[in-house]
Every structure is written in C-alpha cells, then in structure tokens.
Design an enzyme around this catalytic site. Structure first.
Site, short mmCIF file in Angstrom:
data_model
loop_
_atom_site.label_atom_id
_atom_site.label_comp_id
_atom_site.label_asym_id
_atom_site.label_seq_id
_atom_site.Cartn_x
_atom_site.Cartn_y
_atom_site.Cartn_z
N PHE A 11 -2.86 -0.68 11.06
CA PHE A 11 -3.15 -1.80 11.97
C PHE A 11 -1.97 -2.12 12.90
O PHE A 11 -2.00 -1.89 14.11
CB PHE A 11 -3.58 -3.00 11.12
CG PHE A 11 -3.60 -4.33 11.83
CD1 PHE A 11 -4.11 -4.46 13.12
CD2 PHE A 11 -3.14 -5.47 11.19
CE1 PHE A 11 -4.14 -5.69 13.77
CE2 PHE A 11 -3.17 -6.70 11.82
CZ PHE A 11 -3.64 -6.81 13.11
N ASP A 33 2.84 9.22 9.06
CA ASP A 33 1.83 8.50 8.29
C ASP A 33 1.14 9.52 7.39
O ASP A 33 0.87 10.64 7.83
CB ASP A 33 0.81 7.86 9.25
CG ASP A 33 0.01 6.74 8.60
OD1 ASP A 33 0.07 5.60 9.09
OD2 ASP A 33 -0.69 7.02 7.60
N GLU A 127 5.33 -13.15 2.87
CA GLU A 127 4.91 -13.32 1.47
C GLU A 127 6.08 -13.19 0.50
O GLU A 127 5.95 -13.57 -0.67
CB GLU A 127 3.81 -12.31 1.12
CG GLU A 127 2.55 -12.57 1.90
CD GLU A 127 1.30 -11.93 1.30
OE1 GLU A 127 1.31 -11.54 0.13
OE2 GLU A 127 0.30 -11.86 2.03
N TYR A 153 2.03 -6.92 -4.61
CA TYR A 153 2.33 -6.53 -3.22
C TYR A 153 3.61 -7.21 -2.73
O TYR A 153 4.55 -6.56 -2.27
CB TYR A 153 1.16 -6.89 -2.29
CG TYR A 153 1.56 -6.92 -0.83
CD1 TYR A 153 1.87 -5.75 -0.14
CD2 TYR A 153 1.66 -8.13 -0.13
CE1 TYR A 153 2.27 -5.77 1.20
CE2 TYR A 153 2.05 -8.16 1.21
CZ TYR A 153 2.36 -6.98 1.86
OH TYR A 153 2.76 -7.01 3.19
#
Ligand code: NAD
Ligand code: DAU
Length: 339
Positions: A11, A33, A127, A153
């Site tokens: 994304f 990637d 986060e 995560y």
C-alpha cells in the site's frame, strides 16, 4: 541517486514509488518486495513503464539475496517499508512478524553498513507507543513517549526500531525513523478497515465493527505520509525519530457510517462483532517536531481524502476484485465467520 524501496508492491510503498518517480525523474528507484499476499505487481504496472524503475523479488530476511542485490545496485538510500503489517494476522501467527519485521530489518542494515549506504530510513508506526485513553483528549504521542506495545505486530515494529537506534549508536549507521498514524488512500489492501468497509458496502455485505466501534485512529492520506518520508530522507537529522500525523482522530464507527452515507448504503449493514484481542483504544500523533524542523504539513484533509479514496475503489474494481477472489476468501472466512 539510487534508492532501494522495500515493500514497494504494498500500500504505502507503492504510493511512495510513484511519488518519487514523479518528483525526481533523475532518481533510480529499485523496488524490493517478495510479493506476500499483501504485495501486488499490478499496483506497479505504470512504474514498470519508467526506465528508472526496477523490481526485484527478494525477501528482506534472506541475507544472501539482499547482499547480492546491494552488491549489484550500490544504493545511496534505503527506505524500508517491507513488513507484515496487519495486527489481526499478528495475533493469529506472530512468528512471521519476527522474521520479516525484526530479522529483515537487521539484514537490511547489515547490508547498508557493508555497502556504505548514506541513509537508512525505517518506516515505523505510532503503534509502538501503545494506546491512549479516550477520556483524555489532550494526550498525544510525542517522540519522547515511551515505547509500550500491545500486539505482536507493534512489538515487532518496536523491536526493529530499537535495533535501528542500536545500529546508529554502535556502528554509526546513518539512520532516521518515522512513526506515522493510520494511512488511507489508493492501493490499500482490502483487509484493513477503510477498504474492507468500502468493498463490503459495495457488495451489500455486513460491515463488521469490532467491539463498541469507539476505538479512535488518527487518519492521514497516504500521499502526505510519502511527502513526510521524502522530506526526512533529504533533510531529516541523522539518528532522529519523526512522528507523522495530521490531527485527524476519528472513531471507527463514524468512519463506517460515513462510508455508508457516501455510497448510499443502509447503516443496517453494520454488524458489531467480537473485539480484537488487546485492541488499542486510541492513537493520536503530535506532529510538532516534523512541522517545526522540516516544515511538513498534511495537504489533504479527511473530507477530501475519503471522497478521493472511495472514488478510487469505484474506479478500480478490477484491482480489488482480483484480490478478493483469491486467498482473501479463506482469510475472510477464518477471521470473520465465528466472530
Ligand atoms: P502492506 O502490508 O500493504 O505492504 C507490505 C509490503 O511488504 C507488501 O508488498 C509485501 O509483499 C512486502 N513484504 C512483506 N514481507 C516481506 C519480506 N519479507 N521481504 C520483502 N517484502 C516483504 O503494508 P503498508 O500498510 O503499506 O505498510 C508499509 C509500512 O508502513 C510497514 O512497515 C508498516 O508497519 C508501516 N506503517 C503502515 C501504516 C498504515 O496505516 N498502513 C501506518 C504507519 C506505518
Ligand atoms: O496506526 C498505524 C497502523 O495502522 C499501522 O502500523 C498498521 O500497519 C495498520 O494496519 C494500521 O493498524 P490498525 O490496526 O489501526 O488498522 P486496521 O485497519 O486493521 O484497523 C483500524 C481500526 O478498525 C481498528 O480499531 C480495528 C478496527 N476494525 C478493523 C477491521 C479490519 C474493525 O472494527 N473491523 C474490521 O473489520
């Protein structure tokens, strides 16, 4: 200038690839990637037409492959977007998050040292700061907020950040770190809140809201994140962390209702489901440092950004229909059928 962009088929990475190719036509953009479920070559179709762009299918945790690539390319800058990025998946299977997010980061930095990279930039997340309470709106995450994670995560991302700091202090690797809030915009994989709700609404399927729907995220249009990273890799101070966010806090339920309204779908599609384990209540970024040091400010407000995003999903049905026709179906059944 040669820039390795890892995770460029995902994304934010793909948006960054296009941002850099458009803004710096003289730069070489080398995309790395390994095309996990979240990586899509179709997203990079236009980039392949540009001779300054190249793609390498490499796992960032594969030391031999990464070192051979650096030997061949000799990059000036590395921007590491590659990651397992979905909190729900990390709750089901944490170990791949350790492999990619922590070991992969270490491998990239080892190669960066060996090949004299001038800047290693780690794309981190808000986060890592854990969460904030709903009833203290004055509290925001600053760069000094202690790292205190909730999910596998976020723990893997925080661990990576610690290694990045250590590589700067111990080996003198010239690093920067950005910690951004939730992004939204084109090319967003359909398992995340905003694209999932748009696509389910378009298909008249239930809209699964976790818990009471009052959890708050601080949404930033993806292009604004790309501009922030562009500024940091060019002008950011070595060794520093920059928080990135645009003061745009919204409760999940309000976003879902807005999507229903925009698509003219009934709110009766909204279905409250069991909460995410360890669900962070609220994220909110204080972006003072990146604004005062680098002059960054977001350009797209949420009202415009969400309309542009919904329109992108309406205009790019082929992109997401192909994704949700494959393995995504199994994922969706596993995550949502008994929730
Ligand atoms: P994404 O899941 O859409 O894309 C991740 C990309 O990394 C995919 O193309 C995938 O194939 C690739 N990848 C995964 N494992 C790899 C490996 N071992 N080797 C090489 N490539 C691999 O993720 P995203 O939402 O674009 O997030 C990109 C980065 O930004 C992540 O590091 C994430 O932690 C961070 N971030 C995301 C957000 C957000 O709101 N999405 C906000 C702040 C920070
Ligand atoms: O804050 C930055 C982080 O934002 C990034 O580091 C992560 O890579 C990115 O995935 C994102 O994490 P979130 O967990 O906040 O995003 P997600 O889209 O998964 O969920 C957003 C909120 O919506 C969260 O409170 C959970 C809720 N949710 C999510 C899904 C997928 C639902 O209520 N229903 C859903 O079906």
């Amino acid at each position: 200038m040669k820039i390795i962009v890892t995770g460029g088929a995902g994304f934010i990475g793909s948006n960054f690839v296009y941002h850099m190719l458009n803004k710096y036509p003289e730069y070489e953009i080398i995309c790395v990637d390994n095309l996990t479920y979240a990586g899509n070559l179709s997203t990079l179709q236009e980039a392949f037409k540009n001779e300054k762009f190249s793609f390498h299918k490499v796992d960032i945790a594969d030391r031999n492959a990464v070192f051979s690539l650096f030997e061949e390319v000799r990059p000036d800058i590395v921007v590491n977007f590659a990651a397992e990025s979905h909190v729900d998946r990390s709750i089901e299977n944490p170990s791949i998050f350790v492999d990619t997010n922590i070991s992969g980061t270490v491998v990239l930095m080892d190669a960066s040292i060996k090949y004299g990279v001038k800047r290693y930039h780690q794309v981190s997340t808000d986060e890592v700061y854990g969460d904030l309470p709903l009833d203290k709106p004055e509290l925001l995450f600053t760069e000094e907020t202690p790292v205190k994670t909730s999910s596998p995560y976020s723990s893997s991302k925080a661990s990576a950040d610690l290694f990045v700091h250590a590589y700067n202090r111990t080996y003198g690797l010239p690093i920067t770190i950005s910690r951004c809030s939730n992004n939204y915009g084109p090319n967003h994989f359909p398992e995340k809140l905003i694209p999932l709700m748009i696509i389910n609404a378009l298909n008249d399927k239930p809209l699964p809201v976790y818990g009471d729907g009052q959890n708050v995220r601080d949404w930033l249009y993806v292009e604004d994140h790309c501009e922030a990273i562009d500024l940091i890799i060019h002008d950011g101070k070595i060794g520093e962390v920059y928080n990135v966010g645009g003061h745009n806090e919204m409760a999940n339920i309000d976003i879902v209702k807005l999507i229903c309204k925009t698509l003219d779908k009934p709110e009766s599609l909204i279905t409250y489901v069991n909460d995410r384990k360890g669900h962070d209540r609220r994220y909110a970024i204080d972006p003072t440092k990146i604004h005062s040091e680098l002059g960054w400010l977001p350009k797209t407000n949420f009202e415009n950004g969400i309309q542009k995003t919904i329109q992108w999903y309406l205009d790019n049905r082929d992109w997401w229909e192909e994704i949700i026709s494959g393995d995504y179906q199994n994922y969706y059944k596993e995550m949502y059928s008994n929730r």
